[in-house]
Design a protein around this motif. Structure first.
Motif: not given
Length: 122
Positions: A84-95, A97-111
């Motif tokens: 859900n961490i990955l899903g919420i990060a992606v959904a908040s970006r798409i729906w 319009g919240e920013p998602m930086g390199p750290r968030q992408y890296a964290g999503a990959v690690l999760v």
């Protein structure tokens, strides 16, 4: 892992993501809390349709999660549910319009990698 269990996990994650999006959108529509009129804010909480929708979604997730826990040990189920961490990060970006930086992408990959490691143990 069976197809039925995969489906239950997917439904759980989708419920969590959609519930969080509904809560965020509903919270954005709430009035400012006025210390002299707390009942007005309380009424806004219970009458905001998106917050109510979020609660309904979480009620469904509760049922799905209970079914998952009846079949899978918690020490395996909970890490998988952290998708859900990955899903919420992606959904908040798409729906939202919240920013998602390199750290968030890296964290999503690690999760996601951690979930894959745990899930292969089933």
């Amino acid at each position: 892992m069976t197809l039925g269990l995969i489906t239950l996990f997917a439904v759980s994650v989708v419920c969590d993501v959609s519930g969080q999006i509904a809560f965020k959108r509903g919270a954005d529509r709430l009035p400012v809390l006025q210390p002299r009129a707390p009942l007005g804010f309380a009424w806004a909480l219970v009458s905001e349709p998106l917050l109510v929708l979020g609660l309904v979604i979480y009620a469904v997730e509760f049922l799905v999660w209970t079914r998952i826990l009846a079949q899978v040990p918690l020490n395996i189920a909970f890490p998988i549910a952290s998708l859900n961490i990955l899903g919420i990060a992606v959904a908040s970006r798409i729906w939202l319009g919240e920013p998602m930086g390199p750290r968030q992408y890296a964290g999503a990959v690690l999760v996601t990698a951690g979930v894959a490691l745990v899930a292969t143990g089933l």
